[in-house]
Design an enzyme around this catalytic site. Sequence first.
Site, PDB file in Angstrom:
ATOM      1  NE  ARG A 148      -0.898  -0.740  -7.161  1.00 35.72           N
ATOM      2  CZ  ARG A 148      -1.026  -0.288  -5.907  1.00 35.72           C
ATOM      3  NH1 ARG A 148       0.027   0.210  -5.281  1.00 35.72           N
ATOM      4  NH2 ARG A 148      -2.184  -0.310  -5.296  1.00 35.72           N
ATOM      5  CE1 TYR A 160      -1.306   0.192   0.327  1.00 38.29           C
ATOM      6  CE2 TYR A 160      -0.533  -1.120  -1.522  1.00 38.29           C
ATOM      7  CZ  TYR A 160      -0.654   0.098  -0.890  1.00 38.29           C
ATOM      8  OH  TYR A 160      -0.136   1.216  -1.486  1.00 38.29           O
ATOM      9  CG  ASP A 212       2.624  -2.196  -3.799  1.00 45.08           C
ATOM     10  OD1 ASP A 212       3.579  -2.760  -3.245  1.00 45.08           O
ATOM     11  OD2 ASP A 212       2.133  -1.138  -3.379  1.00 45.08           O
ATOM     12  CG  HIS A 214       2.246  -2.123   0.727  1.00 39.98           C
ATOM     13  ND1 HIS A 214       2.050  -1.747   2.023  1.00 39.98           N
ATOM     14  CD2 HIS A 214       2.335  -0.971   0.030  1.00 39.98           C
ATOM     15  CE1 HIS A 214       2.012  -0.441   2.127  1.00 39.98           C
ATOM     16  NE2 HIS A 214       2.181   0.054   0.913  1.00 39.98           N
ATOM     17  CD  GLU A 238       5.000  -0.264  -5.702  1.00 39.34           C
ATOM     18  OE1 GLU A 238       4.779   0.581  -4.817  1.00 39.34           O
ATOM     19  OE2 GLU A 238       4.311  -0.344  -6.737  1.00 39.34           O
ATOM     20  CD  GLU A 264       5.272   2.917  -1.424  1.00 38.06           C
ATOM     21  OE1 GLU A 264       4.363   3.002  -0.579  1.00 38.06           O
ATOM     22  OE2 GLU A 264       5.080   2.546  -2.595  1.00 38.06           O
ATOM     23  NE  ARG A 285       7.227   2.760  -7.133  1.00 40.32           N
ATOM     24  CZ  ARG A 285       6.279   3.179  -6.302  1.00 40.32           C
ATOM     25  NH1 ARG A 285       6.260   2.761  -5.039  1.00 40.32           N
ATOM     26  NH2 ARG A 285       5.352   4.016  -6.707  1.00 40.32           N
ATOM     27  CD  GLU A 341       1.976   5.124  -6.973  1.00 34.81           C
ATOM     28  OE1 GLU A 341       1.110   4.353  -6.531  1.00 34.81           O
ATOM     29  OE2 GLU A 341       2.976   5.479  -6.320  1.00 34.81           O
ATOM     30  CD1 TRP A 404       1.801  -0.331   7.405  1.00 35.19           C
ATOM     31  CD2 TRP A 404       0.261  -0.079   5.828  1.00 35.19           C
ATOM     32  NE1 TRP A 404       1.953   0.926   6.899  1.00 35.19           N
ATOM     33  CE2 TRP A 404       1.012   1.108   5.915  1.00 35.19           C
ATOM     34  CE3 TRP A 404      -0.767  -0.146   4.901  1.00 35.19           C
ATOM     35  CZ2 TRP A 404       0.767   2.220   5.102  1.00 35.19           C
ATOM     36  CZ3 TRP A 404      -1.000   0.968   4.104  1.00 35.19           C
ATOM     37  CH2 TRP A 404      -0.247   2.135   4.208  1.00 35.19           C
TER      38      TRP A 404
END
Length: 404
Positions: A148, A160, A212, A214, A238, A264, A285, A341, A404
């Site tokens: 990643r 991030y 990612d 996020h 992601e 997630e 995820r 992951e 975030w």
Amino acid sequence: MTTIADARVLVSGPGRNYVTLKITTSDGVVGWGDATLNGRELAVAAYLTEHVCPLLVGRDPARIEDTWQLLYRGAYWRRGPVTMTAIAAVDMALWDIKGKVAGLPVYQLLGGAARNGVLVYCHASGSDVPALLDDVARRLDDGYLAVRAQAAVPGLEGTYGVPAPDGKLYEPASSSLPAEHLWDTGPYMRFAPEMLGAVRERFGFDFHLLHDVHHRLSPIEAGRLGRDLEPHRLFWLEDPTPAEDQSAFRVIREHTTTPLAVGEVFNSIWDCQQLITERLIDYIRTSVTHAGGITHLRRIFSLADLYGVRTGSHGPGDLSPVAMAAALHVDLSVPNFGIQEYMGHREPAGEVFRTSYSFKDGYMHPGDAPGLGVEVDEEAAARFPYDPRQLPVNRRLDGSVHDW
């Protein structure tokens, strides 16, 4: 009859804060579960100590499904990260006990291995593109087959998943008061294709590349980014948009063929039901700790299997090695596994958690120790007290709060 004799919570901070549940049977068998919820650890610790542990004493530890249903349905107030993380800790510990009693690793109790090893991806990052490329090179040299990639966006004060300029590892929960960062989507949308293109230009296409977002984009922005990234053949994009609105992923699907991964922050099968049954994502995820343990995670993965959605479980360093072990046992046994992951754990976590899982040539294996294959040194844990920390707050340039 064997019963649960004791259940208690350990809160420690060996590098990161972890909440660990210890269940002991009347025969002296110990099972361990992870109950870590980064930035909200004490909420789960209190939920377990005050509400869950008293219910467990005297129960049959072999009745895992019955205990899961009791804790889920009996509380009336269902779901949510605190409740489901607490249930997950109990569930992991009971599977650990069952494996130890049987003398078998948990994956054997789940039907045995469906593959020889678990493909994992690691994280590479940098304060700029050259630093990222150097980190990717290190990861590939370490034997990883999937990476990643994240890099700091020029012109923004913080990004991030990217380490600070002093080179310290990225840690989102880092202060007693929430840190506040500014974010602007425009520079990121321009930079991400350039950054990931640089990775492909230097290293080619003979490894899996992930990225990612996020949750920071709108659906149409995510669709545009996914389209712009198609030449770079990502393994997945992601968390492209806030995950609460499952129907938003239909918009993204209409605009890109880049594979999508999300989940997630999900805590139950109902959080991802539409995404799976309407084939709006390619990878789910959900994590073993935050989605109700091995019992419920397998339920999610079974639903995903019916619709061609593969697994890609969250495996951050802020979940303990107990969670990593539990995830690997599930990964090894399910038919629709995709990738796992693996961030690893910063020292001195190794002084507290003794693990039997291993990494070789891009793949991990949970090992063949009975149960989950992780033991906890309580004396070592006591040397590392809990460190109060808060997760950051992200704001747009106009000051409004952003994901975030």
